[in-house]
Design a protein around this motif. Sequence first.
Motif, PDB file in Angstrom:
ATOM      1  N   MET A  39       3.531 -25.235  18.600  1.00 31.53           N
ATOM      2  CA  MET A  39       3.756 -23.795  18.701  1.00 31.53           C
ATOM      3  C   MET A  39       3.874 -23.195  17.317  1.00 31.53           C
ATOM      4  O   MET A  39       4.222 -23.880  16.348  1.00 31.53           O
ATOM      5  N   ALA A  40       3.617 -21.901  17.237  1.00 29.54           N
ATOM      6  CA  ALA A  40       3.687 -21.205  15.954  1.00 29.54           C
ATOM      7  C   ALA A  40       5.095 -21.189  15.388  1.00 29.54           C
ATOM      8  O   ALA A  40       5.287 -20.911  14.198  1.00 29.54           O
ATOM      9  N   THR A  41       6.105 -21.470  16.213  1.00 29.96           N
ATOM     10  CA  THR A  41       7.481 -21.542  15.712  1.00 29.96           C
ATOM     11  C   THR A  41       7.699 -22.758  14.824  1.00 29.96           C
ATOM     12  O   THR A  41       8.656 -22.796  14.048  1.00 29.96           O
ATOM     13  N   ASN A  42       6.848 -23.752  14.954  1.00 29.40           N
ATOM     14  CA  ASN A  42       6.901 -24.927  14.082  1.00 29.40           C
ATOM     15  C   ASN A  42       6.221 -24.544  12.760  1.00 29.40           C
ATOM     16  O   ASN A  42       5.030 -24.211  12.758  1.00 29.40           O
ATOM     17  N   ALA A 102       9.788 -15.122  12.127  1.00 30.09           N
ATOM     18  CA  ALA A 102      10.501 -14.268  13.086  1.00 30.09           C
ATOM     19  C   ALA A 102       9.551 -13.789  14.188  1.00 30.09           C
ATOM     20  O   ALA A 102       9.920 -13.741  15.369  1.00 30.09           O
ATOM     21  N   LEU A 103       8.320 -13.441  13.812  1.00 26.30           N
ATOM     22  CA  LEU A 103       7.335 -12.996  14.797  1.00 26.30           C
ATOM     23  C   LEU A 103       7.011 -14.134  15.774  1.00 26.30           C
ATOM     24  O   LEU A 103       6.936 -13.921  16.996  1.00 26.30           O
ATOM     25  N   ALA A 104       6.815 -15.330  15.235  1.00 31.35           N
ATOM     26  CA  ALA A 104       6.506 -16.485  16.085  1.00 31.35           C
ATOM     27  C   ALA A 104       7.636 -16.754  17.062  1.00 31.35           C
ATOM     28  O   ALA A 104       7.395 -17.038  18.251  1.00 31.35           O
ATOM     29  N   LYS A 105       8.867 -16.662  16.597  1.00 28.55           N
ATOM     30  CA  LYS A 105      10.011 -16.908  17.483  1.00 28.55           C
ATOM     31  C   LYS A 105      10.093 -15.842  18.571  1.00 28.55           C
ATOM     32  O   LYS A 105      10.346 -16.148  19.744  1.00 28.55           O
ATOM     33  N   LEU A 160       5.012  -5.853  20.672  1.00 28.53           N
ATOM     34  CA  LEU A 160       6.453  -5.592  20.724  1.00 28.53           C
ATOM     35  C   LEU A 160       7.156  -6.199  19.515  1.00 28.53           C
ATOM     36  O   LEU A 160       8.102  -5.619  18.973  1.00 28.53           O
ATOM     37  N   GLY A 161       6.679  -7.367  19.094  1.00 25.62           N
ATOM     38  CA  GLY A 161       7.269  -8.003  17.919  1.00 25.62           C
ATOM     39  C   GLY A 161       7.039  -7.199  16.659  1.00 25.62           C
ATOM     40  O   GLY A 161       7.950  -7.030  15.833  1.00 25.62           O
ATOM     41  N   GLU A 162       5.819  -6.684  16.501  1.00 26.16           N
ATOM     42  CA  GLU A 162       5.536  -5.850  15.328  1.00 26.16           C
ATOM     43  C   GLU A 162       6.344  -4.561  15.369  1.00 26.16           C
ATOM     44  O   GLU A 162       6.797  -4.067  14.318  1.00 26.16           O
ATOM     45  N   ASP A 163       6.524  -4.007  16.572  1.00 25.74           N
ATOM     46  CA  ASP A 163       7.340  -2.793  16.676  1.00 25.74           C
ATOM     47  C   ASP A 163       8.769  -3.057  16.216  1.00 25.74           C
ATOM     48  O   ASP A 163       9.412  -2.189  15.594  1.00 25.74           O
TER      49      ASP A 163
END
Length: 607
Positions: free
Chosen positions: A396-399, A374-377, A323-326
């Motif tokens: 987390m990948a957001t870090n 942006a994808l991580a968030k 969904l993020g890639e979309d």
Amino acid sequence: MGRNLTGTEAFLRSVHPYDALAAEEFSGIYRAFLPLDVAAGEAIYGLGDELPGLFLIVTGEIEVTDANGVQVSALGPRNSFGERGLLREGRAVTAARALSDAQLLVLPKDTFHTLVRNNRAFARYFDRARPSRSGTRDLAEMRLRDLMAPNPLSCSADTSVQRAAQAMREAHVSSIAVTEGRRLQGILTVRDLASRIVAQGLPSETPVADVMTRNPVSLSPEDLGSDVLQLMLERRIGHVPVTEGGDLRGIITQTDLTRHQAISSAVVISDIAQASSVEALVPFTKLIPQVLAQLVAAGKPHDVITRLITDIGDAVTRRLLKLGEDALGAPPVSYLWLACGSQGRREQTGVSDQDNCLILSDDVAEVDMAYFHALAKFVSDGLDACGYFYCPGDMMATNPRWCQPVRVWRRYFEGWIATPDSEAQMLASVMFDLRPIAGDTALFDGLQDDTLAKASRNSIFVSHMVANSLGHQPPLSLLRGFATIRSGEHKNTIDLKHNGVVPVVDLGRLYALQGRLTHANTRARLLEAKAKGVISATGAKDLIDAYDLIATTRLEHQAHQIKHGDAPDNYMAPSSLSDFERGHLRDAFVVVRTMQSAIGHGKGALG
């Protein structure tokens, strides 16, 4: 202590499992016990000694120590010791000495083994092997206590039908039990409202007593699913109360049975794969507690249950990435999303936060990083919305620290191994449980192999990992009991995560490091460590049996909470267990502490 058969008989009748023996069997057993007096400080047996039999304390206190002289138990009256050695080759795997003058009874080893062979309950009491109930049971074989909805909606007989209907609507149920106190008097269903109230034009003030089904047929919590299926088909009814001694305990509906058959991890994953938004995912992840409780009730092994629960988390993560890639467009370079922690080990339960990271291709440019942030968030926010809460430690990948190209990750691992300070140890412990979820797995293959090789060759790093792993201790008190939490919200409970499964997880990680094992799952690590000779066969059997019992107890505790409408957690009151269950759980913790002691003294698990 003289041979006083009358006194021995009276004493044994107060000790489990002897109090449960049949009269004829008990008569032969109590006559077989031999008295033994020991003085304070006297050794009873040493490590490797041939054991004369099973020891039972009448008076006094006995200390049991492991191969390194570390105390693992301080036992008092009615406690037994020596059974582990008897169940092996008949030689002591610990040492025992008297802390005070003591009177003991010794059950000769031949008599002990005869009882183990011929009395299943006796054998089960002294053997910690993985519960045999871990087979698959279908709905027809399950007890109603595991199928029923507890604490069903109820009202008194003088309640108006309008108020009863409103209560059913508010609770989203199709029936209401009519009770006096806890005693079941009748039942009123939505179908009754239509056929007996609306169809006959009765006023809304009509008392429930006038239209309810009086003294409805009911079943007990110990009846089987096949009983309720047969009853519903024969009587053409959709609601069956569950009673015990006339008191209402629960209710089972056709919907409950259908839901039990329909909801499985595979069905949930299939629905997740079709979800078109984060909002569409949420209802499916809310089913996870029910799936967990259902799997526990079906007798699935703990490692199968946590694997199936983790599969749902993996599916949610992959769907969110898609969904993020979309939403963001195609990624500028290849990437790999990885899980660590319990998801990485495939050991998620009903209580899970998120631990994840991103490994990016070394071709990534600075301008590309905005896409991956942006994808991580998007994914981490989606996981949080689905019940996988943000990691308190920001793992987390957001870090940005955990969203880096391969070359940076390689530098991280090399630095942690070269300079194993406390933070490096914590991070390395988490990262050794990494498992790819989605993306280009080639980005991780070489990194994992190289890191294991370098880490296992660095004795200082390994020593620090050993010390770090001993930070979580089983909840054992000096006397034969549990060290419970002393204050706060969880007072008088034990933490089945941090003091239960985590010490075994830490040991498994160490064995994986020593043997360069690639499995991330704890039980798989223990089995592979045994196969590769990292851990002895006897040590592995004891530790795996102990882990199975601790992990199963944790899941059963969570399933019990879910069944009663509570949020699952890891804090269990030992008082909620039977004496039998407490004894075996404590024995499992003693095994874990013994294995910790062995590896802490530089002997691995080979002793």
